[in-house]
Design a protein around this motif. Structure first.
Motif, PDB file in Angstrom:
ATOM      1  N   ASP A 241      -7.875  -9.059  10.124  1.00  0.00           N
ATOM      2  CA  ASP A 241      -6.971  -8.798   8.994  1.00  0.00           C
ATOM      3  C   ASP A 241      -7.696  -8.953   7.664  1.00  0.00           C
ATOM      4  O   ASP A 241      -7.469  -8.176   6.721  1.00  0.00           O
ATOM      5  CB  ASP A 241      -5.776  -9.764   9.039  1.00  0.00           C
ATOM      6  CG  ASP A 241      -4.827  -9.448  10.188  1.00  0.00           C
ATOM      7  OD1 ASP A 241      -4.974  -8.353  10.780  1.00  0.00           O
ATOM      8  OD2 ASP A 241      -3.955 -10.279  10.487  1.00  0.00           O
ATOM      9  N   GLN A 244      -9.828  -5.902   6.976  1.00  0.00           N
ATOM     10  CA  GLN A 244      -9.008  -4.756   6.596  1.00  0.00           C
ATOM     11  C   GLN A 244      -8.459  -4.918   5.176  1.00  0.00           C
ATOM     12  O   GLN A 244      -8.416  -3.954   4.396  1.00  0.00           O
ATOM     13  CB  GLN A 244      -7.857  -4.591   7.594  1.00  0.00           C
ATOM     14  CG  GLN A 244      -8.317  -4.202   8.994  1.00  0.00           C
ATOM     15  CD  GLN A 244      -7.161  -3.994   9.945  1.00  0.00           C
ATOM     16  OE1 GLN A 244      -6.220  -3.270   9.638  1.00  0.00           O
ATOM     17  NE2 GLN A 244      -7.224  -4.649  11.105  1.00  0.00           N
ATOM     18  N   GLN A 245      -8.052  -6.134   4.835  1.00  0.00           N
ATOM     19  CA  GLN A 245      -7.534  -6.382   3.490  1.00  0.00           C
ATOM     20  C   GLN A 245      -8.628  -6.147   2.439  1.00  0.00           C
ATOM     21  O   GLN A 245      -8.383  -5.557   1.390  1.00  0.00           O
ATOM     22  CB  GLN A 245      -7.003  -7.806   3.382  1.00  0.00           C
ATOM     23  CG  GLN A 245      -6.405  -8.148   2.007  1.00  0.00           C
ATOM     24  CD  GLN A 245      -5.101  -7.426   1.733  1.00  0.00           C
ATOM     25  OE1 GLN A 245      -4.121  -7.607   2.452  1.00  0.00           O
ATOM     26  NE2 GLN A 245      -5.095  -6.585   0.702  1.00  0.00           N
ATOM     27  N   TYR A 248      -9.101  -2.452   2.010  1.00  0.00           N
ATOM     28  CA  TYR A 248      -7.990  -1.882   1.228  1.00  0.00           C
ATOM     29  C   TYR A 248      -8.154  -2.196  -0.251  1.00  0.00           C
ATOM     30  O   TYR A 248      -7.950  -1.323  -1.113  1.00  0.00           O
ATOM     31  CB  TYR A 248      -6.662  -2.427   1.738  1.00  0.00           C
ATOM     32  CG  TYR A 248      -5.460  -1.940   0.957  1.00  0.00           C
ATOM     33  CD1 TYR A 248      -4.901  -0.685   1.216  1.00  0.00           C
ATOM     34  CD2 TYR A 248      -4.875  -2.722  -0.037  1.00  0.00           C
ATOM     35  CE1 TYR A 248      -3.812  -0.226   0.508  1.00  0.00           C
ATOM     36  CE2 TYR A 248      -3.782  -2.277  -0.749  1.00  0.00           C
ATOM     37  CZ  TYR A 248      -3.250  -1.029  -0.477  1.00  0.00           C
ATOM     38  OH  TYR A 248      -2.167  -0.573  -1.188  1.00  0.00           O
ATOM     39  N   SER A 257       0.248   4.154   0.018  1.00  0.00           N
ATOM     40  CA  SER A 257       1.239   3.140   0.378  1.00  0.00           C
ATOM     41  C   SER A 257       0.639   1.737   0.262  1.00  0.00           C
ATOM     42  O   SER A 257      -0.535   1.557  -0.068  1.00  0.00           O
ATOM     43  CB  SER A 257       1.735   3.375   1.811  1.00  0.00           C
ATOM     44  OG  SER A 257       2.249   4.679   1.963  1.00  0.00           O
ATOM     45  N   SER A 258       1.464   0.756   0.549  1.00  0.00           N
ATOM     46  CA  SER A 258       1.034  -0.641   0.525  1.00  0.00           C
ATOM     47  C   SER A 258       0.045  -0.913   1.655  1.00  0.00           C
ATOM     48  O   SER A 258      -0.155  -0.084   2.557  1.00  0.00           O
ATOM     49  CB  SER A 258       2.251  -1.549   0.685  1.00  0.00           C
ATOM     50  OG  SER A 258       2.823  -1.376   1.983  1.00  0.00           O
ATOM     51  N   PHE A 259      -0.548  -2.096   1.616  1.00  0.00           N
ATOM     52  CA  PHE A 259      -1.517  -2.474   2.644  1.00  0.00           C
ATOM     53  C   PHE A 259      -0.909  -2.394   4.044  1.00  0.00           C
ATOM     54  O   PHE A 259      -1.479  -1.783   4.954  1.00  0.00           O
ATOM     55  CB  PHE A 259      -2.042  -3.893   2.373  1.00  0.00           C
ATOM     56  CG  PHE A 259      -2.849  -4.465   3.499  1.00  0.00           C
ATOM     57  CD1 PHE A 259      -4.102  -3.948   3.797  1.00  0.00           C
ATOM     58  CD2 PHE A 259      -2.354  -5.515   4.272  1.00  0.00           C
ATOM     59  CE1 PHE A 259      -4.854  -4.472   4.850  1.00  0.00           C
ATOM     60  CE2 PHE A 259      -3.096  -6.044   5.318  1.00  0.00           C
ATOM     61  CZ  PHE A 259      -4.348  -5.518   5.607  1.00  0.00           C
ATOM     62  N   GLU A 260       0.276  -2.976   4.235  1.00  0.00           N
ATOM     63  CA  GLU A 260       0.904  -2.996   5.554  1.00  0.00           C
ATOM     64  C   GLU A 260       1.223  -1.592   6.047  1.00  0.00           C
ATOM     65  O   GLU A 260       1.020  -1.256   7.212  1.00  0.00           O
ATOM     66  CB  GLU A 260       2.162  -3.857   5.527  1.00  0.00           C
ATOM     67  CG  GLU A 260       1.900  -5.349   5.403  1.00  0.00           C
ATOM     68  CD  GLU A 260       1.081  -5.894   6.572  1.00  0.00           C
ATOM     69  OE1 GLU A 260       1.189  -5.335   7.691  1.00  0.00           O
ATOM     70  OE2 GLU A 260       0.347  -6.871   6.383  1.00  0.00           O
ATOM     71  N   ASP A 261       1.724  -0.739   5.129  1.00  0.00           N
ATOM     72  CA  ASP A 261       2.088   0.626   5.524  1.00  0.00           C
ATOM     73  C   ASP A 261       0.861   1.500   5.764  1.00  0.00           C
ATOM     74  O   ASP A 261       0.971   2.571   6.378  1.00  0.00           O
ATOM     75  CB  ASP A 261       2.969   1.267   4.446  1.00  0.00           C
ATOM     76  CG  ASP A 261       4.349   0.633   4.373  1.00  0.00           C
ATOM     77  OD1 ASP A 261       4.743  -0.002   5.364  1.00  0.00           O
ATOM     78  OD2 ASP A 261       5.013   0.763   3.326  1.00  0.00           O
ATOM     79  N   SER A 262      -0.296   1.059   5.283  1.00  0.00           N
ATOM     80  CA  SER A 262      -1.519   1.872   5.390  1.00  0.00           C
ATOM     81  C   SER A 262      -2.439   1.392   6.504  1.00  0.00           C
ATOM     82  O   SER A 262      -3.568   1.871   6.628  1.00  0.00           O
ATOM     83  CB  SER A 262      -2.285   1.846   4.064  1.00  0.00           C
ATOM     84  OG  SER A 262      -1.494   2.305   2.999  1.00  0.00           O
ATOM     85  N   ARG A 263      -1.977   0.463   7.309  1.00  0.00           N
ATOM     86  CA  ARG A 263      -2.832  -0.167   8.317  1.00  0.00           C
ATOM     87  C   ARG A 263      -3.547   0.848   9.223  1.00  0.00           C
ATOM     88  O   ARG A 263      -4.758   0.744   9.466  1.00  0.00           O
ATOM     89  CB  ARG A 263      -2.001  -1.112   9.187  1.00  0.00           C
ATOM     90  CG  ARG A 263      -1.652  -2.423   8.521  1.00  0.00           C
ATOM     91  CD  ARG A 263      -2.746  -3.459   8.737  1.00  0.00           C
ATOM     92  NE  ARG A 263      -2.272  -4.804   8.458  1.00  0.00           N
ATOM     93  CZ  ARG A 263      -2.819  -5.886   8.946  1.00  0.00           C
ATOM     94  NH1 ARG A 263      -3.835  -5.794   9.758  1.00  0.00           N
ATOM     95  NH2 ARG A 263      -2.355  -7.079   8.618  1.00  0.00           N
ATOM     96  N   ASN A 264      -2.794   1.813   9.735  1.00  0.00           N
ATOM     97  CA  ASN A 264      -3.401   2.789  10.646  1.00  0.00           C
ATOM     98  C   ASN A 264      -4.497   3.584   9.957  1.00  0.00           C
ATOM     99  O   ASN A 264      -5.570   3.830  10.530  1.00  0.00           O
ATOM    100  CB  ASN A 264      -2.335   3.728  11.211  1.00  0.00           C
ATOM    101  CG  ASN A 264      -1.406   3.037  12.186  1.00  0.00           C
ATOM    102  OD1 ASN A 264      -1.761   2.009  12.786  1.00  0.00           O
ATOM    103  ND2 ASN A 264      -0.209   3.582  12.351  1.00  0.00           N
TER     104      ASN A 264
END
Length: 483
Positions: A241, A244-245, A248, A257-264
């Motif tokens: 995580d 990935q953060q 981002y 989008s936000s971090f969570e929405d852009s995960r993929n």
């Protein structure tokens, strides 16, 4: 009196400039003629400026939205095709690219702060009277525009504005008087529309053969390239995580989008980033002749059919490629692997055979003969015809011409307002419109207004039109697509 007014109206025709950057919030409109896979794909190059597919898509979408408003929401793809919106969108981008070349030559730059200032002052992104970052991101997301693309286009728009500011124009009192007079001037017109579709022409085989003999060197196949390539698959790596953060935070402008929405998307991009390092190692081995993996053979590429190619990025460097040249890795269309291609053979253009071009020549000759026939008909009949009569119309009443699209109606009235005769004919694409001015009046009820802005628009447009013509000599246009 009519003749004097007609002659002087040539200075007063206002033409519409539709920026490819306008209409945020209008929605995105796609079309089928340009089927590429990547928004990074270059479809043309003007001087040193690339025109990307994503820019052409946006320009087309903006034009479509504009004309859809004019048509009361009833514009469809058939009408858009007749209006040549695709061609218009490309011409807008070509015009911009020419100005950007000039800006580069002058050494003009756009600062990040200028982009930021423009964004936070755009009321489209306001919430409760002030700029709202979430509103900004939401609007772009709803329009399917990435932050990066938007800010890139904004930078170009600012740069073009700087070019225009180098050539200021000031309205004179005489120009204000002329503008005031034309806005109160109205004509009642009798007109008749002649259409090429109503003209029947025939083309003989002898005509086609003769045309081909004279022009066969113009009908050439595309240059093609036979290639081999190797694949480096995208590795199925995993990341924490925190990693990935961090990615981002470093590449935030890329995501809508936000971090969570852009995960993929983040995971996919991180895998591509690291797999590209593997691909570069394979590329170096391939280049040295030391690659031991599978080599795919006999794919064909050309500059104008990259949509059929294995790769998805800009391959305009093919124009200067040599046999055995090896290109650095590029992502595949399905984004499952990086591809490294080698030029095995260059297939030079050849003259097409008569059978290959016969249908194309027949279509071209029919278009030529139909155009000549309808112009001859117009010349023979414009002095004595019976047609429809309009009400009193001003130069701004293009949408009131029955039988013409608003765009053609505006061009028709603008042409009348620039000619010195009270009868004649005006070609409009596949139509020719005969006209005669029956009566003219001054509309004294027209409200007085400050015309400085309109005058400046006309003067700047006339200057810019001539500047663009000059720039076309200095900055060559290369296209890599067929529309």
């Amino acid at each position: 009196m009519i003749s004097w007014m007609q002659e002087n109206r040539k200075y007063l025709v206002v033409t519409l400039w539709i920026s490819a950057f306008a209409f945020i919030g209008a929605g995105f409109v796609g079309w089928g003629s340009y089927q590429y896979g990547s928004k990074a794909t270059s479809i043309a190059k003007v001087g040193s400026v690339d025109i990307k597919l994503s820019e052409l898509q946006m320009a087309y979408s903006n034009l479509y939205a504009y004309y859809n408003q004019m048509f009361g929401g009833k514009l469809d793809q058939e009408i858009a095709k007749e209006l040549k919106l695709e061609e218009s969108a490309f011409n807008i981008l070509k015009r911009e690219a020419l100005l950007l070349n000039l800006a580069e030559e002058f050494g003009l730059k756009v600062l990040d702060q200028e982009i930021a200032d423009n964004i936070i002052k755009n009321e489209s992104f306001f919430n409760n009277g002030k700029f709202d970052r979430n509103q900004y991101e939401l609007i772009l997301k709803n329009n399917r525009i990435s932050l990066k693309d938007y800010e890139h286009r904004l930078a170009k728009s600012i740069l073009i504005s700087k070019i225009r500011e180098l050539f200021p124009a000031t309205p004179t009192n005489f120009e204000k008087e002329l503008f005031s007079s034309v806005l109160t001037l109205k004509d009642k017109i009798e007109y008749k529309i002649l259409s090429i579709e109503d003209i029947n022409v025939s083309i003989s085989d002898n005509e086609i053969s003769a045309f081909w003999e004279l022009n066969k060197n113009k009908f050439l196949t595309e240059q093609e390239f036979k290639i081999s390539f190797i694949e480096t698959n995208i590795a199925d790596r995993n990341y924490s995580d925190a990693e990935q953060q961090e990615f981002y935070n470093t590449n935030g402008l890329k995501y809508e989008s936000s971090f969570e929405d852009s995960r993929n998307d983040i995971l996919k991009d991180m895998r591509e980033r690291d797999s590209k390092r593997d691909a570069m190692r394979d590329y170096l081995s391939f280049k040295k002749g030391e690659y031991n993996g599978s080599i795919q053979q006999s794919q064909i590429l050309s500059l104008n059919n990259l949509v059929l190619s294995t790769v998805d990025e800009d391959l305009s460097e093919l124009k200067i490629a040599k046999i055995n040249d090896i290109f650095k890795p590029q992502i595949s269309k399905d984004r499952s692997a990086f591809l490294t291609i080698r030029i095995d053979e260059i297939i030079q253009p050849r003259e097409k055979t008569f059978d290959e071009v016969k249908n194309d020549i027949e279509i071209e000759l029919k278009a030529q003969k139909s155009k000549e026939a309808i112009l001859n008909m117009a010349k023979e009949t414009y002095t004595n015809f019976s047609g429809k009569q309009t009400e009193f119309l001003s130069v701004a009443d293009g949408s009131k011409i029955e039988g013409l699209f608003p765009q053609d109606g505006s061009e028709f009235l603008s042409s009348i307002f620039t000619t010195g005769t009270n009868k004649g004919f005006i070609p409009l694409g596949s139509k020719v419109v005969l006209y005669k001015i029956i009566e003219q009046m001054i509309d004294n009820n027209q409200q007085e207004q400050d015309l400085s802005t309109q005058i400046l628009e006309v003067k700047e447009r006339v200057f810019e039109d001539n500047l663009i013509k000059k720039l076309e000599y200095y900055y060559p246009v290369q296209t890599y697509f067929k529309g």
